[in-house]
Enzyme design. Structure first.
Site, PDB file in Angstrom:
ATOM      1  N   GLY A  51      15.743  15.450 -26.780  1.00 13.99           N
ATOM      2  CA  GLY A  51      16.824  14.376 -27.423  1.00 13.99           C
ATOM      3  C   GLY A  51      17.685  15.159 -28.461  1.00 13.99           C
ATOM      4  O   GLY A  51      17.972  14.637 -29.442  1.00 13.99           O
ATOM      5  N   ASN A  95      28.396  20.758 -24.379  1.00  9.77           N
ATOM      6  CA  ASN A  95      27.347  19.827 -23.727  1.00  9.77           C
ATOM      7  C   ASN A  95      27.535  18.358 -23.500  1.00  9.77           C
ATOM      8  O   ASN A  95      27.343  17.673 -24.494  1.00  9.77           O
ATOM      9  CB  ASN A  95      25.722  20.014 -24.569  1.00  9.77           C
ATOM     10  CG  ASN A  95      24.688  19.574 -23.869  1.00  9.77           C
ATOM     11  OD1 ASN A  95      24.952  18.797 -22.925  1.00  9.77           O
ATOM     12  ND2 ASN A  95      23.583  19.479 -24.396  1.00  9.77           N
ATOM     13  N   CYS A 116      23.778  15.971 -21.384  1.00  7.59           N
ATOM     14  CA  CYS A 116      22.543  15.866 -21.832  1.00  7.59           C
ATOM     15  C   CYS A 116      22.047  14.232 -21.148  1.00  7.59           C
ATOM     16  O   CYS A 116      22.650  13.546 -21.546  1.00  7.59           O
ATOM     17  CB  CYS A 116      22.381  15.722 -23.080  1.00  7.59           C
ATOM     18  SG  CYS A 116      20.576  15.627 -23.766  1.00  7.59           S
ATOM     19  N   THR A 147      14.397  27.818 -18.196  1.00 13.21           N
ATOM     20  CA  THR A 147      13.098  27.414 -18.338  1.00 13.21           C
ATOM     21  C   THR A 147      12.211  28.751 -18.125  1.00 13.21           C
ATOM     22  O   THR A 147      11.079  28.810 -18.805  1.00 13.21           O
ATOM     23  CB  THR A 147      12.641  26.248 -17.456  1.00 13.21           C
ATOM     24  OG1 THR A 147      13.814  25.317 -17.614  1.00 13.21           O
ATOM     25  CG2 THR A 147      11.249  25.885 -17.796  1.00 13.21           C
TER      26      THR A 147
END
Lengths: 318, 268
Positions: A77, A132, A135, A271
């Site tokens: 978030g 961005n 999201c 990641t």
């Protein structure tokens, strides 16, 4: 400085010159300080900060992570310190290195993107911005911006008016075709595209019948999304004239080379950094070996070199 | 400061059904480690499983540390397959440790199941300075005790088992309540430091058992799904009533938090 005996890994992404093609992806490298004990930031060509908003954001309720190995679902978030804290406290500590500093910006409304950029324009040493607009884990704005090409174009154009620095628009893969959004960002004045953000996904605990994320769905990342990302990079490469930064599941040098071949001018490692914060240095060393062994003089020559077997690379899968 | 260290396995064995204890030589991590901190363990060499596994640091003896875990999936299985001499990459030491309160006069340590290792580490560090601290452990049964049957430390732990199994039958808050009552009549609670680690059920039970601010100090170590363990991904948030945000990160703000500031999630 690069050693003349060593293959030169440098690339250009539009106006941005990088000493190697490896960025750390937004959300996977914090604000550039968190891994300082264990990894040299300057082993990166650049790094993209955690997305900043106008005010600090608290983020979503926990649980925010579900490992779906070898992938990861997240619903953070966009928890972040806000632009002011970054500008005052963090920026002076992370500017001036070899690694280019790209600040990611994510807001709920267009005006705030402009306000954040205006504040960041006062900070010396920032090399560019990544917008961005993709999201999947916020209620307002986020992915919705990137899903609407008209909005994408307007947002990029408004930011463009506020800065001469390099701008990349980070687009969502959660659309039928990435082409319209890519062309809209180009029309708005973006210097580059960052492809891709996370893929909407979900994990269920069969025993408790509960979702494993508090927000039920989240963003899927990690090695399993690489094929999707490659397809989007290829689509984007064939649709626009601005360079593409490839993102999605990159964990080794072969992944990097594949993204370049598919049309990327540089890549972001995301990641995989959670497993190995020192990975970029290792990949850079492997890329040098690759260039020596394969006789590649410049990584740029790989960009878009996909051999489709029929000469002209215009065939984009529908 | 944290390190990325290739630790070397010196011993790895199953101590109870499905529960393993591994000793690793990790001079850099051990030199800076404090009770309550953890390491983020790279279980394989590739990215499958993708993430590291956060594990509390158990006992630290010179340049070796102990990790204790239960096999729950592929990552923990891989750890069990490691043998003496294997390298295991550790990121650590990480997180905020327990507060070593030199002015406290009574110390009670309360563990639930696999919450024991960091408290054993804490107990041993207390033993270096003070004569006594009480360590209580609650488990379902004998097979869930995260210490080997032949471990001399087992004699120093007051075990309570839901199934009995030769130990006192009950839950760990039973002896904890008795200890606190005795203490209240003998010296008072104002100088007591309480340290806990265990599942959310234990956290909630202790919050119910002990009114806020009665003790000198009450700290709990928490667990949460973790990505980076370095404050990067913001994934390990828990609800903690502390300052201006409702969330704190277990990896960098914790894993140790004031017992009464923590909000146990509704669904656990």
């Amino acid at each position: 400085m690069s050693d003349p005996a060593q293959p030169d890994l440098s690339v250009r992404v539009g106006s941005l010159a990088l000493h190697n093609p490896l960025f750390a992806a937004s959300g996977c490298y914090g604000y550039g300080l968190e891994y300082a004990d264990v990894a040299d930031r300057d082993e990166l060509g650049g790094f993209v900060t955690k997305s900043l908003s106008l005010e600090p954001w608290k983020g979503n309720a926990p649980p925010r992570l579900a490992e779906v190995s070898p992938g990861l679902l997240n619903s953070i978030g966009l928890a972040n310190m806000g632009v002011e804290s970054f500008a005052r406290e963090v920026a002076p500590q992370v500017t001036g290195g070899r690694a280019k500093l790209i600040v990611s910006v994510a807001c709920n409304v267009m005006e705030e993107y402009e306000q954040v950029i205006v504040r960041l324009e006062e900070v010396p040493g920032i090399d560019g911005y990544e917008l961005n607009i993709s999201c999947p884990n916020v209620e307002e704005g986020g992915m919705a911006f990137s899903r609407n090409p008209a909005v994408t174009e307007e947002l990029v154009a408004r930011v463009r008016k506020r800065t001469r620095r390099w701008i990349s628009a980070k687009l969502t893969p959660n659309v039928a075709s990435i082409v319209e959004g890519a062309q809209a960002a180009e029309a708005g004045g973006a210097d580059a595209l960052s492809l891709i953000n996370t893929i909407v996904g979900m994990a269920v605990d069969w025993k408790t019948r509960r979702p494993r994320l508090a927000t039920i769905t989240g963003g899927y990342s990690g090695p399993p999304i690489k094929p999707v990302a490659l397809a989007k990079v290829w689509e984007g490469y064939n649709a626009v004239n601005i360079p593409i930064v490839g993102i999605g599941g990159i964990a080794n040098w072969k992944d990097v080379v594949e993204f370049l071949i598919a049309g990327a001018s540089a890549v972001q490692i995301g990641t995989a950094l959670y497993a190995d914060p020192a990975l970029p240095g290792k990949i850079a060393a492997d890329l040098r070996r690759f260039m020596e062994v394969e006789g590649v003089a410049s990584l740029s020559e790989l960009t878009g070199s996909l051999d489709t077997g029929h000469g002209v690379t215009v065939g984009v899968p529908a | 400061m944290k390190h990325l260290e290739d630790a070397v396995v010196t011993r790895n064995r199953q101590i109870r059904p499905g529960i393993w204890s591994m000793w690793l030589r990790a001079p850099a991590v051990c030199a800076e480690s404090r009770p309550g901190q953890f390491v983020h363990v790279r279980v394989g060499r590739d990215f499958h499983p993708l993430l590291r596994r956060p594990l509390s640091i158990g006992r630290v003896h010179e340049d070796e540390l102990e990790l204790v875990w239960r096999i729950v999936g592929r990552g923990t299985e891989l750890m069990a397959e490691a043998t003496e001499g294997d390298a295991v990459n550790l990121l650590g030491p990480l997180g905020r440790p327990f507060t070593i309160d030199t002015d406290a006069e009574g110390r009670i340590l309360i563990a639930g199941g696999l919450g024991l290792p960091p408290l054993v580490y804490l107990l041993e560090s207390f033993r270096e300075r003070w004569k006594k601290a009480s360590l209580l452990l609650g488990v379902r049964g004998r097979d869930d005790i995260p210490l080997a049957e032949d471990d001399p430390l087992l004699r120093e732990v007051e075990v309570v088992a839901e199934r009995g199994d030769g130990y006192r039958r009950g839950i760990v808050t039973d002896p904890a309540a008795e200890w606190l009552t005795r203490r209240e009549h003998d010296g008072g609670l104002e100088n007591v430091a309480l340290y806990a680690c265990g599942p959310w059920g234990l956290v909630r039970a202790l919050q119910g058992l002990i009114p806020a601010n009665r003790l000198r100090r009450a700290e709990v170590s928490l667990e949460q799904q973790m990505g980076c363990a370095s404050g990067v991904c913001q994934g390990c948030a828990v609800e903690v009533e502390d300052g201006d945000t409702p969330y704190r990160l277990v990896c960098t703000d914790g894993p140790v938090f004031p017992l009464h500031a923590v909000h146990a999630p509704a669904l656990v």
